[in-house]
Scaffold this motif. Structure first.
Motif, PDB file in Angstrom:
ATOM      1  N   ARG A   7       7.622   0.157  -3.802  1.00  0.00           N
ATOM      2  CA  ARG A   7       7.056  -0.385  -3.857  1.00  0.00           C
ATOM      3  C   ARG A   7       5.954  -0.914  -2.862  1.00  0.00           C
ATOM      4  N   SER A   8       6.712  -1.460  -1.606  1.00  0.00           N
ATOM      5  CA  SER A   8       5.550  -1.882  -0.304  1.00  0.00           C
ATOM      6  C   SER A   8       4.687  -0.223  -0.433  1.00  0.00           C
ATOM      7  N   PHE A   9       6.060   0.704  -0.451  1.00  0.00           N
ATOM      8  CA  PHE A   9       4.868   1.773  -0.128  1.00  0.00           C
ATOM      9  C   PHE A   9       3.782   2.021  -1.225  1.00  0.00           C
ATOM     10  N   MET A  10       3.638   2.002  -2.802  1.00  0.00           N
ATOM     11  CA  MET A  10       3.089   2.469  -3.247  1.00  0.00           C
ATOM     12  C   MET A  10       2.278   1.296  -3.359  1.00  0.00           C
ATOM     13  N   ALA A  11       2.865   0.096  -2.687  1.00  0.00           N
ATOM     14  CA  ALA A  11       1.388  -0.831  -2.985  1.00  0.00           C
ATOM     15  C   ALA A  11       0.489  -0.317  -1.217  1.00  0.00           C
ATOM     16  N   LEU A  12       1.196  -0.176  -0.379  1.00  0.00           N
ATOM     17  CA  LEU A  12      -0.046   0.544   0.623  1.00  0.00           C
ATOM     18  C   LEU A  12      -0.639   1.746   0.466  1.00  0.00           C
TER      19      LEU A  12
END
Length: 618
Positions: A7-12
């Protein structure tokens, strides 16, 4: 850059405009695939479907994210580099350890060895992926938004699983990506092909009279998702967790499973825990619309029994689709190209670059550029590549000089026509073939073709050369081929369309209705005046667009066993890329190409604006 979780990758990605949220109700049965396929083929953003409808119409409790690495740029970002070519530089720096130069020479290795420390995973006691645990009757795979991707698929398939096993004898860990057909609330198929490490682990468990424990992670750091697809060399201590740790620059966090004695990614979204019983009868799995762009037909595979499902709170279900190229897997394959180029060059230092183009769907075509220092150097490199790990599955290897960009397919085809004389500069052999290849002479065993498209040395030329061949062997210049107009081209039973190109290729779409029809056509066309100056006659099926070289080559490479289907006819190399019939000695069923149903296409077209999807990606 390291990402703590998916989800941190998705947020970026969302921050950069590379992820699009879709809140309209979308069915997990074909509809989601049709939308995602359009986005990946047009270079669109990743998609987060927040309102997924399960078969029967109920809403899933879990959103679906798809296409996370659906472009070259997003794949590079996921792996922590600005460009995929940086992967080769990083690996080259790591393996170039110096053993000379006294204390100073050895000290120069310390920064590299510090990087190598990140290869070891880090055990943690508590993990987000175990915030919610389903056991016993709670375990129900049908509650997950598992996709049915293509119309003829045998059911819904988990398409982005990180399957973890442990060697029953040595304890060495393996992680691979093997599709999993959902066959019930607590059972899936396990698509372990005969060459895969999971199959070897299962056989060892059978010999020891025990079950094989299995854990399947969904999600985690995108570097780990990539690592599960990477063809790792068999080196002690190097596994997929180690590769992900090196790529992310820090040790990968793992946690012990709840019901299995296996380490699982602590930051995954879901983990399916369970076992495969080697004494149990295998189940019929498939069909499945595969990465080749064709369906793989039903076969027997082991069953995976799920004993527990653990997950994060508000977990996101990650998925991908495979099918006609280009697809998301093309960029994962490109990452592996770059990552393992230095290792290939250690064994074969003549290699300057290589490429597995999407039309070859990974194993069907390898283009390699070399610095040829002696006669036969092209064959030395090609045969060497066929002995390196998963390169053993390569079907066609084209070798060119190092002044040509291996990613420039039109230039490669032109060079092959100009410098590779059929018969003299082509070599047929045999070897292992990808188990998903439907055209090989036998399952996972078939023919291979090496094409030497390098400039020739005197010893390689032979005695009977035309002045044009002598000149082109020394220097590549203007193409000498003159294509015929459509009115000048010959006719033949079943030919639906045909085209000749200025670089010496003759593309034909044939409606094959009887045995040996393509071979008869090849003989007739090779003897026709229109064949003068042509180098390659490519006979494809009736669904092939002869105006699109990529479509022609994709069909040809999928549909040939080179030993059976590639023939030298005078100055022409003929490629029979038509379906093979039982009367021609081919006993296995021939699979169809993957296509979406008109009904689904029309429904998505009519609801595109209702779904709130941008017109530019339609």
């Amino acid at each position: 850059m390291a990402f703590p979780d998916l989800r941190s990758f998705m947020a970026l990605l969302e921050e950069r405009g590379e992820l699009l949220r879709v809140d309209a109700p979308i069915s997990s049965d074909l509809e989601l695939t049709e939308i995602a396929d359009r986005f990946v083929k047009s270079g669109g953003p990743a998609l987060l479907f927040e309102n997924v409808r399960l078969p029967g119409g109920d809403a899933s409790a879990f959103p679906v994210v798809i296409g996370l690495m659906g472009t070259r740029e997003r794949t590079a970002l996921a792996l922590g580099v600005s460009d995929l070519n940086e992967l080769a530089s990083r690996v080259r720096a790591l393996i170039d350890l110096k053993g000379q130069g006294g204390v100073g020479g050895m000290l120069s290795n310390l920064p590299k060895l510090k990087d190598a420390v990140h290869l070891l995973p880090r055990r943690v006691c508590r993990a987000a992926v175990q915030e919610v645990v389903w056991r016993g009757d709670e375990v129900d795979l049908t509650r997950l938004p598992v996709l049915k991707c293509w119309p003829l698929d045998g059911g819904p398939f988990v398409t982005l699983p990180l399957v973890i096993t442990k060697d029953p004898e040595t304890g060495e860990r393996n992680m691979g990506m093997y599709r999993m057909q959902v066959m019930g609330q607590r059972v899936t198929g396990m698509h372990w092909q005969r060459h895969k490490t999971g199959t070897k682990h299962l056989e060892k468990a059978r010999q020891r009279g025990q079950r094989l424990e299995v854990a399947v992670a969904l999600g985690g750091d995108p570097a780990l998702i990539y690592a599960a697809t990477a063809p790792l060399p068999p080196l002690p201590g190097l596994d997929e967790f180690a590769l992900a740790g090196y790529l992310r620059g820090q040790r990968y966090p793992v946690v012990k499973g709840i019901t299995v004695d296996l380490d699982v990614p602590a930051n995954a979204e879901f983990v399916l825990e369970g076992y495969v019983d080697p004494q149990e009868d295998w189940a019929v799995e498939g069909p499945f619309g595969d990465h080749t762009g064709f369906y793989t037909l039903p076969e027997l595979y082991p069953r995976f029994h799920v004993t527990a499902i653990t997950m994060r709170r508000e977990a996101v279900y990650p998925a991908t689709i495979v099918g006609r190229p280009p697809m998301e897997d093309a960029y994962l394959i490109e990452a592996s190209e770059r990552l393992f180029l230095p290792a290939a060059q250690l064994v074969l230092p003549e290699i300057t670059d290589y490429h597995l183009p999407p039309v070859g769907v990974a194993h069907n075509l390898v283009i390699v550029s070399v610095r040829k220092g002696f006669p036969g150097g092209a064959y030395k490199v090609a045969n060497g590549l066929l002995g390196l790990g998963q390169m053993m599955f390569a079907k066609v290897v084209v070798v060119v000089d190092d002044d040509l960009a291996v990613t420039d397919l039109p230039a490669v085809w032109q060079r092959m026509a100009e410098l590779a004389r059929p018969g003299r500069d082509t070599l047929i052999s045999r070897g292992p073939i990808d188990a998903l290849d439907h055209s090989s002479r036998a399952w996972s065993y078939g023919g291979k073709l090496i094409v030497d498209a390098t400039r020739k040395r005197p010893e390689e030329l032979g005695s009977a050369l035309s002045s044009r061949e002598e000149q082109s062997s020394a220097a590549v210049g203007e193409s000498a081929f003159r294509p015929q107009t459509s009115e000048e081209l010959p006719t033949f039973e079943g030919v639906l369309a045909q085209r000749q190109t200025p670089d010496g290729y003759w593309y034909v779409a044939l409606n094959k209705t009887r045995p040996h029809q393509a071979r008869e056509l090849a003989a007739a066309f090779a003897a026709h005046l229109a064949a003068a100056g042509m180098r390659h006659l490519l006979i494809a099926d009736d669904q092939t667009n002869v105006e699109n070289p990529d479509d022609v080559w994709w069909t040809i490479l999928n549909n040939i066993d080179p030993e059976r289907d590639v023939e030298v006819r005078g100055e022409l190399l003929t490629w029979d890329g038509t379906p093979k019939l039982p009367e021609e000695g081919f006993v296995r069923p021939w699979p169809p190409k993957i296509t979406m149903t008109p009904e689904v296409k029309n429904r998505v077209d009519s609801l595109w604006h209702v779904f709130g999807l941008p017109q530019r990606w339609r």
